[in-house]
Each structure stands twice: as C-alpha cells, then as structure tokens.
Enzyme design. Sequence first.
Site, PDB file in Angstrom:
ATOM      1  N   GLN A 146     -10.432   1.399   2.710  1.00 31.66           N
ATOM      2  CA  GLN A 146      -9.346   2.055   3.550  1.00 31.66           C
ATOM      3  C   GLN A 146      -9.970   2.967   4.579  1.00 31.66           C
ATOM      4  OE1 GLN A 146      -6.164   1.339   2.785  1.00 31.66           O
ATOM      5  NE2 GLN A 146      -6.859   0.208   1.143  1.00 31.66           N
TER       6      GLN A 146
ATOM      7  N   ARG B  59       0.729  -1.393  -0.138  1.00 28.69           N
ATOM      8  CA  ARG B  59       0.015  -0.026   0.011  1.00 28.69           C
ATOM      9  C   ARG B  59       0.614   1.283   0.039  1.00 28.69           C
ATOM     10  NH1 ARG B  59      -5.180  -2.349   3.410  1.00 28.69           N
ATOM     11  NH2 ARG B  59      -6.123  -3.407   1.706  1.00 28.69           N
TER      12      ARG B  59
ATOM     13  N   HIS C 238      -7.376  -0.100  -6.745  1.00 26.34           N
ATOM     14  CA  HIS C 238      -6.866  -1.364  -6.354  1.00 26.34           C
ATOM     15  C   HIS C 238      -5.953  -1.311  -5.060  1.00 26.34           C
ATOM     16  CE1 HIS C 238      -2.551  -0.313  -8.526  1.00 26.34           C
ATOM     17  NE2 HIS C 238      -2.982   0.653  -7.863  1.00 26.34           N
ATOM     18  N   GLU C 239      -5.782  -2.660  -4.774  1.00 22.71           N
ATOM     19  CA  GLU C 239      -5.143  -2.776  -3.343  1.00 22.71           C
ATOM     20  C   GLU C 239      -6.056  -2.299  -2.300  1.00 22.71           C
ATOM     21  OE1 GLU C 239      -2.387  -4.369  -2.467  1.00 22.71           O
ATOM     22  OE2 GLU C 239      -1.410  -4.586  -4.479  1.00 22.71           O
ATOM     23  N   GLY C 240      -7.345  -2.420  -2.409  1.00 24.53           N
ATOM     24  CA  GLY C 240      -8.198  -2.019  -1.358  1.00 24.53           C
ATOM     25  C   GLY C 240      -8.773  -0.625  -1.926  1.00 24.53           C
TER      26      GLY C 240
END
Lengths: 600, 600
Positions: free
Chosen positions: A448, A298, A441-443
């Site tokens: 978040q 992240r 992407h990546e959450g």
Amino acid sequence: MDQKIISTQDLAFQLYELHGAEGLLRFARYRDHSRDTLDAALELALKVAAEEFAPHNALADGEEPRFEDGRVVMRPEVGPALKVLAETGLMAAGQDYERGGMQLPVAIAQMCVGMLKGANVGTQGYAGLTIAAANLILAHGSDEQKARFAEPMLAGRFFGTMCLTEPHAGSSLGDLKTRALPQEDGSYRLSGNKIFISAGDHELSENIVHLVLARLPDAPAGVKGISLFIVPKFIVNEDSSLGPRNDVALAGLIHKMGYRGTTSTMLNFGEKDGAVGYLVGEPNNGLAGMFHMMNEARIGVGLGAVMLGYTGYLHALDYARDRRQGRPLGQKDPQSPQVPLIEHADVRRMLLTQKAYVEGGLSLCLFGATLVDEKRYAEEASDRQTAAAMLDLLTPVIKSWPSQFCLEANSLAIQVHGGYGYTREYPVEQFYRDNRLNPIHEGTHGIQGLDLLGRKVSMQDGLPYKALLVRMRETLAQARESALLADNGRRLAEAVDTVEAATKALVTRRNAGEVDKAMANASLYLEAFGHTVVGWLWLRQGLCAEQGLAEGGPQTEAFYRGKLKTCDYFCRYELPRVQALGSVLVSVDATTQEMEPDWF
Amino acid sequence: MDQKIISTQDLAFQLYELHGAEGLLRFARYRDHSRDTLDAALELALKVAAEEFAPHNALADGEEPRFEDGRVVMRPEVGPALKVLAETGLMAAGQDYERGGMQLPVAIAQMCVGMLKGANVGTQGYAGLTIAAANLILAHGSDEQKARFAEPMLAGRFFGTMCLTEPHAGSSLGDLKTRALPQEDGSYRLSGNKIFISAGDHELSENIVHLVLARLPDAPAGVKGISLFIVPKFIVNEDSSLGPRNDVALAGLIHKMGYRGTTSTMLNFGEKDGAVGYLVGEPNNGLAGMFHMMNEARIGVGLGAVMLGYTGYLHALDYARDRRQGRPLGQKDPQSPQVPLIEHADVRRMLLTQKAYVEGGLSLCLFGATLVDEKRYAEEASDRQTAAAMLDLLTPVIKSWPSQFCLEANSLAIQVHGGYGYTREYPVEQFYRDNRLNPIHEGTHGIQGLDLLGRKVSMQDGLPYKALLVRMRETLAQARESALLADNGRRLAEAVDTVEAATKALVTRRNAGEVDKAMANASLYLEAFGHTVVGWLWLRQGLCAEQGLAEGGPQTEAFYRGKLKTCDYFCRYELPRVQALGSVLVSVDATTQEMEPDWF
C-alpha cells in the site's frame, strides 16, 4: 438491543451530520430511499449481527473448521446464521433491484457487512467473499454468468471465493502459474495449485463459485498475461440444477492465528482432467478486472479492521466502567472503596486512544464509501471523475490506516482488561488475533505504501493529491474561525505542511531517477499521510460537533463534548507522530537501503 | 548448533565488549570463574534450549494443559525437558555453592534462563517461577525453610509458584483478602482464592511450593498488612519425605492467548480445614519481601520479552534471505528471476527495526543485570549504593520497554512472513501471542509509568536520575569526537534534553500539588524515557563497534558495520518519537484527564 458492536449514535453522527449520507439520495439510483429506509437496513444488519453472529464468535474461534474424511466440519451455528442473513436479503444490499438487490448506497451496504465483521468476522467471511465475488461477476461477466452464478450468490444459495495466491506467488501475482486450456465448447480446463483461499471449501451452501486467476497458453509473462475464470465446485447445468462435481480438490486447511471461523484452504485445480472454467471478461485482462473491484474490497478490509477495533473499544469501555480496581493517586486510606478503572487517568488515556482510532477509522471508511457512490452515480461527469480520483488516491490509506491503528486499539482493549484481557474467557484477545490479518491481506502494508507514494500521489500530474490538500486547507480555514478548534487547526496545518514537504522531496528524488532511495520509506510515508488524513477527518468531526453543540443538534451534549475532546486528543497526542516521521521522509533518509543484507 | 534463539556473536559483543562482564569477575564471589566458565554455562543453556525446549514449543502451544478428573494433563515432552534442565544444575546457576549453585554472575544466570524463554517460554515458566520462588525463600526464609524448600527447588525436585493475585485484587494488591490464622505449633492455616497462578498445578515435580500473600488476623488494611507464607502442595516432613496432601485445590484452569504451555490456575486455599502455611520473614512485611526480589523479576520479564522478540527476528531474517518474492522496483522484465525478500527496502526496514528493538532490549537487560551484581558484590559501599539506585531507577524501563517494543518486533516478524506469518504452520505468530503477556504481568505498563515518574526519578532528591543524565552526557561527549557517530550523538542529545525538560515540567507540577495532572501521562513519559535510555545504549554499541572496527576487535567487520548502521537507524528513525511524546509531556497536557467518563 444489547450489543457492543458499534455506537449507533456515533454512526448516525458520522453518516448524516458529518458525511451527508442523505445527500446521496439525490442520485437517481436511490430515489426510492429515505433516511428511514437506510436506518431500517442498518438496524436489521445490527440485529442479525448481534443475535445471529456474535453469540457463536468465540465458539467458532475455539473449534475451528476441521478436515475430516475429505469434508470440512465446522460449528453447527455457522450455517444457520448465514441462512438468516441470506433471508434478510442483506447480501444484496447494494445491488440492483433487477438482481434481487436493495439498491442501497455503498456506505450503507458496506456498514451492513461491517456490523457482521464486528460481531463475528469468521462467519462473516463466507458472506463477505460471496458478495465480493458476485460483484466482480456483475461488473465483468456475461449476462448468462450473472444469471447463472451471481444471482444465486446474492440470494445466499451459492457462496464465492477469490483464488489469487499460489505458494510461490503471493504479493508477486504476476508470477502465478495456474494454466487454462481452451476447449472446443468455449469453456476452459484449469490446472494449478492455490493457497490461502478463504472459504475455499465447506458445506454451507449448495455450491461454491471460485473466481480463479490463471494463464492462457501463450499468454505474456507477468501481470499482463493473467485471465479471470469462474470455476464452480459443482457444474451448474443450463436449467440451473447442479451437475457433477468439478475437478477442484481440497488439499488441506491452513491454521491461522485468528479469523479462524473462515476456512483457509489449499486447493488443487485439475488433478484429474482439468477443472471446468469459464472466462470472465477479456483474455489477459483478469487482473484489471480484479483491481476494478479492489477499491471497494480495500474499503472492506479497512472497515473490517475498524469494526474489530470498535467492538474491542466498546468491550473495554464497558469493563472500565464496571470493574473496580485501585484508588485515586491522592487517596491514602486503604479502606476506602476501590474505584472503577475508568477513574484512572492512564485507563482513560487508553480508552481515548481507542476512541480516536476507531471513530477516526470509521470516518475514513465512510468517506471512502461515499466517494464510491459519487464516482458511480453523480450526475456531472466531472464530479464522478473527481470522486474517482480522490478514491484512488485514498484507497491505500483506507486499507492500511485502520489495519495498523485499530489493531493497536485492540491491544489497548486487552491492556484495559489487565490479566483478564489476555485470557480466552474474555473476547478482546480474539479481536486482536482476528485483526492481525488485516495489515497482510488484500495487499500488505508495504505494498500500500508503494501504491500511495509510487503511483497515487503523482497520478494525473498530482491533481487528486492537490485537490485533497485544497480540501484539507478549506477545513483549516474553517477551524481558524472556531473558538474551540483554532489550536487543533494549527497543529493539523503543521502536519499538512510536513506531508507536503515530504511528498515534494520524495517525488523530486524519484523523478531524478533515485527510485530506490525515494521509495525506501514508502511505508512510513503512508503512515504520515494516513495520520494527517485522519487528523483532518477528526477536525471535521470537531467542527461538526461544535456546530451541533451551538445549534442543539440531534445528539446529546455529552456526545458532542466527547467528540471535541477526542479531536483535541488526536491533534495533541497523535499528530506529533507526523513530525517524527517527517524528519526521516523530508531528508530522504537512506539508512534502511544502506544496510547490507550480510550486516544483519 | 542449529538454533534461531540468539546471535551468539551479538551476545559475546554485548556481554564482553560493551558491558564488561569479565570485569564482574573481580568480585570475590566470582573468583573461581573465567570467561571460559561463563561461556560454558551459556553454551550449555543454549544447547538445552535448542535441543530440549524448542522442539516441543509449538506442540505444547497447540495442546495446552487440560484439567481432567482433577488432574492437570499436558504434553509428554514438558517433564523430560525440565528434568534435563534440572540435571544440568542450571536452575541454581546464580546461587551459592553451598546451596548447590554455580555462583555465576546475575547477567549470566539471567541469560541462561533467557535462552529457555526464547526457545519455549511455556515450558520455561515452570523453571523460571521455581528459581524466583527459591530466591525469595533464600533471601527471606529461615535456615530450615531454605533447606526444606529452597534446596529441593533449585535441584528441580520441587517446583514453585507466586500466589499474589485474587479475583478482585490484581494491580491493587493491597485489597487482597486471603487469611492466615496462627496455630499453636507456629504454623498457620490459610484460606482464600487466588487467580492467574502460573504453574499452580501440574504433575511435573514431586511437590509444588506456593509462596502466598495473605493477611494475619488484625493486620492493618492495605499493603502494610500483607504477610508472606510458604504453602506446599504436599506437607514436607522433617526428614524431608512427603506427607499428606495440603488443603490447596485446583479450582480451574485459565485459557490464555499465548504462554499456553504454562498452566494458569485458580487455586482455592483452605476449602476444608485451612491450608498449612509457614510464615516467611516478618509478619505484615510480605510485600516488602516480595518487592525486594522485584528488580530481578522485572529484569526477567524484560529479558523474556527480548528473547521472544529476538527469536522472531532471527526467524524473519532467515525467511527473508530464503524466500524469493517479487523484483526490484526498476526491474520491468516479468521473466527475470524473483529476488529474496531481503532485497526489498521495506523488508529490510522491518528487519532493521526488529534488530534495533531486540538488540537494544538485550543491552538494556544486560545492563540491569550487571547492576544487580554491582549492588550486591562491589567492594566499596558507595559503588554498591550507586548501582542499587541506578537499578531502582531503571527497573520500570527494563520491564516495560522490551515488553512494548519487542512485541512490536514480533508483529514485524509476522509481517515479513506475509500470509505465512499469520498461520500456525510458522512459529512467529506464537511468539507474538506469547509476548503479549509481558506488558501486563509483574506490574502493568501503566503501573511502571507511575513507578518511574511518581517515585523513581525523584527518589534521593533525584540523585540517581541526575547520575544517569551524567552518564548519558559522558557518552555524548565521546560521540562528539567520533567520525561516524557525531550526528547520532546530536540526535540523542536532543532526546536527553527533551526528557530533562519533561521531567522538570512534570515534577514541578506534581510538587505544586497538581498530582493528577502531572501523572496523567506517566505511561508516555515512560516511553520517552525508555527510548532515550535505549538510544544511549545504542550509541554506546555504536562507539564500541567503531572501536572494534578500528582496532580489529574480535567480531567480523560485517557485524560491526551492522551495529553502526543499526545505531544510525535508532537515532534517525526512533529517537524522533521522543520529541513527539515530549510535546505532550513538556506542556503537561491534561486532555486525557479532562475527558469525562460519560463523554465516551
């Protein structure tokens, strides 16, 4: 070096004057390093980025990878650029010497990849995913897996992927369905469909090492029944030669708005007899393994967003200095010469906003990266724990804030260019398209927000959160003594107070059982929190610049003046946003929850 | 009709319940019309949009026009769609009967084009530009020019363009250099280079009528020396047959991020013996002629931004109702079914934000369009003057606010779709790319800010500005009596007070000679002003919905409830932004001005 990727003066200021990167060299792991070796690695990465990656950025965007006769065809420049990168050894910049690495601090290793992201995020994707996948194997794999898969990856011979998402299970990973059946030889046979797999197929490397999340038979439902597997495109024999093709098929390419150079694929595992896979770590513990690496991943996303914003800003700055258009407001003589765009206040405002976002975002990411080093290598256990907790707390901010505001910087870079900025004949529109991926992407941004408000601020009885408040208040105390920054400090103090009031109101409500109401505006909480943290880092940059000015620091006077003025900008123009968000948060407004689905 | 272009219920509510479009039918010009004829035109436009324009939107985006062997080649669907449009007569929707038009109110005529914009902004470009160019000829041309050029344009036989920008003269129009030499026969020979000419070349129509800004010999420098010319691609003979090709050459196509279906061209006029042109209106008065039409053109830009935002919102809403992903926060059972995205509070927040932006933007544009009618056709001269002044004041807001916030709506539509939204397999990413043009063309965001703060709020001793404040305060008085809206009214009152304080502070400073300082944040002033005006329109929508609920109005209860809740949203979540901007504006902050160019 002619490059518009980063201001090396800013990077030096942030790394060494602000974040004390040289201090990391006190850790035993880094004892062979000095400022010179760090700078040499950064310079090498910047050179590769500017000379090998940047020149084909627009070309690879314009001719994205195609699926022809079962093969992925792409621009011929991509492979050679990645080969040059592999030859520099930079793919293993952060790894142990014994794995062929350089053992550089995380902040430096991340910046090396960051340079590539600013130059050509599409080509970088293959390297970045490979590094991430190799790191995961090194953290959780067996010695044999490390030698057989991770080492060839760090050498650039094998590339890697992360196979998480399935068509019906994106953010909701617990719903994934790919199956893994144990075999008598200790391996597994996987079957299932994965989607949005970046770098999922290509002919750039000898082999592709997929890291796949899947379920064992009788695994519990949800996230507690997910295991992690290595599934290579070609079977790797014991003597490390390549064996037959594994049962992994490219089902199709996905066409994206940006980030086009990196293939995005649909992969079918086990269409025939099952794809051969090897379990990494413990059964049913795959998500924990994946998330163990998530902090770094992240930071990588946040830094990618920063670097795309940064290069856009430098392009806009260059254009605004060069392009003449219009005259000062008071100038009535139409025959007087046109002035450079930067002379117009509104253009300067747009440049200043970009500078505040990208340099603020860089500061945030570098702060996060130094925390990774401290959590791993600090000598005292308590220091390691403190750093780990602070990093956990800030990870959603580090991922999200740059993804939101450095994208906005890219939009402003287009605006500075006017009509030209909207055309593909100039590079800024691509940066904007590329960067739009990062809030997803990546959450996602929303996830978040839930992570920060639902988990992070309350973890360990709120100790890490309170520790952050203490650190911010220390900076505020310093600012009170400053001739130039006392007013900015007062503004930041208001923002900190608002975040504190919002946190108290929301956590109280959540603990009282009104979870839905308390969490309904978690994304806005994330934004208020993020702006306050970046405001704090800007105040620290301001204090550092004030000191540099007073003591004749290593940067130019103009540089320090620019930092101080941008700190003013952030505190005066940006921090009021925290108050605006605060009014919704402190009152625990439930409007979005009250809106019934059928009222839309 | 299956379409995701607009909510016809919202359009009916806004046109008839809120803006009183039926009231416009009292004007003599519209005496043949009734609500039925207005609705029939809207329905026809929506049908053409949904059936002829929308189906090839993504195709034309994916295969943008190419320049091959001196010709422009494009998707085969574009021409037939425009032909169907021309056959409906809708291109002349707003024009006089005697010119072959339908004499529909401006709000209706604008909405007819608006439908096309929401369906396929690229193909619409050819029609929209043709209508605008024809309107200009009808307003300022000779009778012969009207018959020879404008009428075939409104019939869809000739298409039109606006040729303003030159490579070195974009926002600074006064610097344009194209020359026009008078000839003995009364015509002119033009020579010069134009850039960013939308629809500048194609083979969709029998002829292309370029409206070109150029300078006569010995014209004064700057904007006071610009004249307007008709320059057809093919000479039009007196019997209206087509003669030889004129000296206008396509020098190349420009490749844009979005809006790809509309060619953007570089045109060279007079490479050989000069392009034959005909003066429109008075010499040296071309810019005034062009700007006479600018109010309507800028409403068109604002409405285009709204419609792109609107279709994105409807796509996101549909997706959020359909796609199941994740579970409610309290649901711990991983085997419980996944819920539709719209059940998640953060998704609902993103949908509500989009609804607030696109329906608020639509309200703003329709309000502007009704002002055009009142300024032209109201019976009392004083009513015409009042409407004209209000329209002048609001034009920069109508152009800019939707361009900023409906673009943001498009970004949220992507976010609701998650990873799918970032792919070209779904339509929302195209809307986002298309909409990014709107803050740039027809006067950038920065230029609209200068127009509003530097000219509009102070014109006529500030009377139109004060008249707007009076109208807003009338609505506030109504809200004080409302059970549901009193709190929203209090919030709007604060925003109005802030705009008033900011205006006073900035105008005072400007009048004291500190022009640069006062104007430095004109863009932010525009944003605060715009948010307040849209907040006012939302409060009016709320009052109207409250009345509809109480009296059993023509819409459903769910519709009215949704309007009231979105009014809450705008007042609670969006209006605090005005306070945040106000802190910079009221203090006449000079940070952006103080930042020296070499400090960046």
